[in-house]
Design a protein around this motif. Sequence first.
Motif, PDB file in Angstrom:
ATOM      1  N   ASP A 111       0.859  -1.174   0.000  1.00  0.00           N
ATOM      2  CA  ASP A 111       0.000   0.000   0.000  1.00  0.00           C
ATOM      3  C   ASP A 111       0.898   1.227   0.000  1.00  0.00           C
ATOM      4  O   ASP A 111       1.742   1.349   0.890  1.00  0.00           O
ATOM      5  CB  ASP A 111      -0.882  -0.015   1.251  1.00  0.00           C
ATOM      6  N   PRO A 112       0.856   2.053  -0.978  1.00  0.00           N
ATOM      7  CA  PRO A 112      -0.157   2.277  -1.998  1.00  0.00           C
ATOM      8  C   PRO A 112       0.200   1.708  -3.370  1.00  0.00           C
ATOM      9  O   PRO A 112      -0.490   1.978  -4.340  1.00  0.00           O
ATOM     10  CB  PRO A 112      -0.226   3.799  -2.069  1.00  0.00           C
ATOM     11  N   THR A 113       1.240   0.911  -3.479  1.00  0.00           N
ATOM     12  CA  THR A 113       1.727   0.460  -4.781  1.00  0.00           C
ATOM     13  C   THR A 113       0.660  -0.260  -5.603  1.00  0.00           C
ATOM     14  O   THR A 113       0.462   0.056  -6.785  1.00  0.00           O
ATOM     15  CB  THR A 113       2.951  -0.460  -4.599  1.00  0.00           C
ATOM     16  N   ILE A 114      -0.037  -1.216  -5.003  1.00  0.00           N
ATOM     17  CA  ILE A 114      -1.017  -1.995  -5.767  1.00  0.00           C
ATOM     18  C   ILE A 114      -2.166  -1.104  -6.242  1.00  0.00           C
ATOM     19  O   ILE A 114      -2.538  -1.125  -7.420  1.00  0.00           O
ATOM     20  CB  ILE A 114      -1.523  -3.194  -4.946  1.00  0.00           C
ATOM     21  N   GLU A 115      -2.708  -0.302  -5.338  1.00  0.00           N
ATOM     22  CA  GLU A 115      -3.840   0.557  -5.725  1.00  0.00           C
ATOM     23  C   GLU A 115      -3.446   1.535  -6.834  1.00  0.00           C
ATOM     24  O   GLU A 115      -4.170   1.693  -7.829  1.00  0.00           O
ATOM     25  CB  GLU A 115      -4.380   1.333  -4.536  1.00  0.00           C
ATOM     26  N   LEU A 116      -2.313   2.183  -6.689  1.00  0.00           N
ATOM     27  CA  LEU A 116      -1.881   3.141  -7.705  1.00  0.00           C
ATOM     28  C   LEU A 116      -1.585   2.456  -9.039  1.00  0.00           C
ATOM     29  O   LEU A 116      -1.903   2.978 -10.108  1.00  0.00           O
ATOM     30  CB  LEU A 116      -0.659   3.912  -7.219  1.00  0.00           C
ATOM     31  N   GLY A 117      -0.982   1.272  -8.983  1.00  0.00           N
ATOM     32  CA  GLY A 117      -0.703   0.529 -10.204  1.00  0.00           C
ATOM     33  C   GLY A 117      -1.970   0.125 -10.930  1.00  0.00           C
ATOM     34  O   GLY A 117      -2.075   0.269 -12.158  1.00  0.00           O
ATOM     35  N   VAL A 118      -2.945  -0.350 -10.199  1.00  0.00           N
ATOM     36  CA  VAL A 118      -4.222  -0.752 -10.807  1.00  0.00           C
ATOM     37  C   VAL A 118      -4.919   0.466 -11.404  1.00  0.00           C
ATOM     38  O   VAL A 118      -5.441   0.418 -12.517  1.00  0.00           O
ATOM     39  CB  VAL A 118      -5.122  -1.470  -9.778  1.00  0.00           C
ATOM     40  N   ARG A 119      -4.911   1.587 -10.685  1.00  0.00           N
ATOM     41  CA  ARG A 119      -5.536   2.800 -11.210  1.00  0.00           C
ATOM     42  C   ARG A 119      -4.860   3.259 -12.504  1.00  0.00           C
ATOM     43  O   ARG A 119      -5.533   3.677 -13.452  1.00  0.00           O
ATOM     44  CB  ARG A 119      -5.499   3.922 -10.178  1.00  0.00           C
ATOM     45  N   ALA A 120      -3.547   3.200 -12.549  1.00  0.00           N
ATOM     46  CA  ALA A 120      -2.823   3.613 -13.757  1.00  0.00           C
ATOM     47  C   ALA A 120      -3.135   2.688 -14.929  1.00  0.00           C
ATOM     48  O   ALA A 120      -3.376   3.143 -16.054  1.00  0.00           O
ATOM     49  CB  ALA A 120      -1.320   3.631 -13.485  1.00  0.00           C
ATOM     50  N   LEU A 121      -3.151   1.385 -14.677  1.00  0.00           N
ATOM     51  CA  LEU A 121      -3.462   0.436 -15.747  1.00  0.00           C
ATOM     52  C   LEU A 121      -4.900   0.588 -16.237  1.00  0.00           C
ATOM     53  O   LEU A 121      -5.167   0.516 -17.446  1.00  0.00           O
ATOM     54  CB  LEU A 121      -3.201  -0.991 -15.275  1.00  0.00           C
ATOM     55  N   LEU A 122      -5.844   0.813 -15.317  1.00  0.00           N
ATOM     56  CA  LEU A 122      -7.238   1.027 -15.721  1.00  0.00           C
ATOM     57  C   LEU A 122      -7.385   2.311 -16.542  1.00  0.00           C
ATOM     58  O   LEU A 122      -8.129   2.344 -17.529  1.00  0.00           O
ATOM     59  CB  LEU A 122      -8.146   1.079 -14.498  1.00  0.00           C
ATOM     60  N   GLY A 123      -6.673   3.350 -16.145  1.00  0.00           N
ATOM     61  CA  GLY A 123      -6.713   4.595 -16.909  1.00  0.00           C
ATOM     62  C   GLY A 123      -6.163   4.414 -18.316  1.00  0.00           C
ATOM     63  O   GLY A 123      -6.729   4.916 -19.291  1.00  0.00           O
ATOM     64  N   ALA A 124      -5.078   3.667 -18.438  1.00  0.00           N
ATOM     65  CA  ALA A 124      -4.500   3.414 -19.758  1.00  0.00           C
ATOM     66  C   ALA A 124      -5.441   2.552 -20.604  1.00  0.00           C
ATOM     67  O   ALA A 124      -5.631   2.821 -21.796  1.00  0.00           O
ATOM     68  CB  ALA A 124      -3.147   2.728 -19.601  1.00  0.00           C
ATOM     69  N   ALA A 125      -6.030   1.536 -20.005  1.00  0.00           N
ATOM     70  CA  ALA A 125      -6.948   0.670 -20.737  1.00  0.00           C
ATOM     71  C   ALA A 125      -8.185   1.447 -21.179  1.00  0.00           C
ATOM     72  O   ALA A 125      -8.640   1.302 -22.318  1.00  0.00           O
ATOM     73  CB  ALA A 125      -7.365  -0.511 -19.867  1.00  0.00           C
ATOM     74  N   ARG A 126      -8.679   2.305 -20.313  1.00  0.00           N
ATOM     75  CA  ARG A 126      -9.861   3.107 -20.658  1.00  0.00           C
ATOM     76  C   ARG A 126      -9.547   4.036 -21.836  1.00  0.00           C
ATOM     77  O   ARG A 126     -10.353   4.151 -22.772  1.00  0.00           O
ATOM     78  CB  ARG A 126     -10.288   3.920 -19.448  1.00  0.00           C
ATOM     79  N   ALA A 127      -8.403   4.677 -21.807  1.00  0.00           N
ATOM     80  CA  ALA A 127      -8.029   5.565 -22.909  1.00  0.00           C
ATOM     81  C   ALA A 127      -7.849   4.781 -24.203  1.00  0.00           C
ATOM     82  O   ALA A 127      -8.281   5.213 -25.277  1.00  0.00           O
ATOM     83  CB  ALA A 127      -6.748   6.321 -22.559  1.00  0.00           C
ATOM     84  N   TRP A 128      -7.249   3.621 -24.128  1.00  0.00           N
ATOM     85  CA  TRP A 128      -7.005   2.794 -25.315  1.00  0.00           C
ATOM     86  C   TRP A 128      -8.325   2.267 -25.883  1.00  0.00           C
ATOM     87  O   TRP A 128      -8.540   2.293 -27.093  1.00  0.00           O
ATOM     88  CB  TRP A 128      -6.065   1.647 -24.952  1.00  0.00           C
ATOM     89  N   LEU A 129      -9.205   1.794 -25.010  1.00  0.00           N
ATOM     90  CA  LEU A 129     -10.491   1.256 -25.469  1.00  0.00           C
ATOM     91  C   LEU A 129     -11.400   2.357 -26.017  1.00  0.00           C
ATOM     92  O   LEU A 129     -12.168   2.126 -26.946  1.00  0.00           O
ATOM     93  CB  LEU A 129     -11.174   0.503 -24.336  1.00  0.00           C
ATOM     94  N   ALA A 130     -11.337   3.546 -25.453  1.00  0.00           N
ATOM     95  CA  ALA A 130     -12.178   4.650 -25.910  1.00  0.00           C
ATOM     96  C   ALA A 130     -11.654   5.260 -27.208  1.00  0.00           C
ATOM     97  O   ALA A 130     -12.371   5.998 -27.868  1.00  0.00           O
ATOM     98  CB  ALA A 130     -12.249   5.728 -24.834  1.00  0.00           C
ATOM     99  N   ASP A 131     -10.447   4.921 -27.597  1.00  0.00           N
ATOM    100  CA  ASP A 131      -9.833   5.482 -28.803  1.00  0.00           C
ATOM    101  C   ASP A 131     -10.618   5.132 -30.065  1.00  0.00           C
ATOM    102  O   ASP A 131     -10.607   5.902 -31.017  1.00  0.00           O
ATOM    103  CB  ASP A 131      -8.382   4.989 -28.913  1.00  0.00           C
ATOM    104  N   GLY A 132     -11.323   4.029 -30.060  1.00  0.00           N
ATOM    105  CA  GLY A 132     -12.061   3.597 -31.248  1.00  0.00           C
ATOM    106  C   GLY A 132     -13.413   4.262 -31.395  1.00  0.00           C
ATOM    107  O   GLY A 132     -14.109   4.052 -32.395  1.00  0.00           O
TER     108      GLY A 132
END
Length: 65
Positions: A43-64
Amino acid sequence: MFWHFGGADPAAFEGLDPEVLATRGIPAKLPMNHSPLYAPLQDPTIELGVRALLGAARAWLADGE
């Protein structure tokens, strides 16, 4: 893809000169990946890592859209 997340205990950097860290990087005494001594703070490594990965995935998925 490989992401680096800072997860080192801030106590490992106490007393170190920020200028030295900026030019020489992480202290040699700090265990890195693949070391049996590597143990990032959960803590806080896991939470921050998951948030960063979700943000990247959301941006990538919304790109289409």
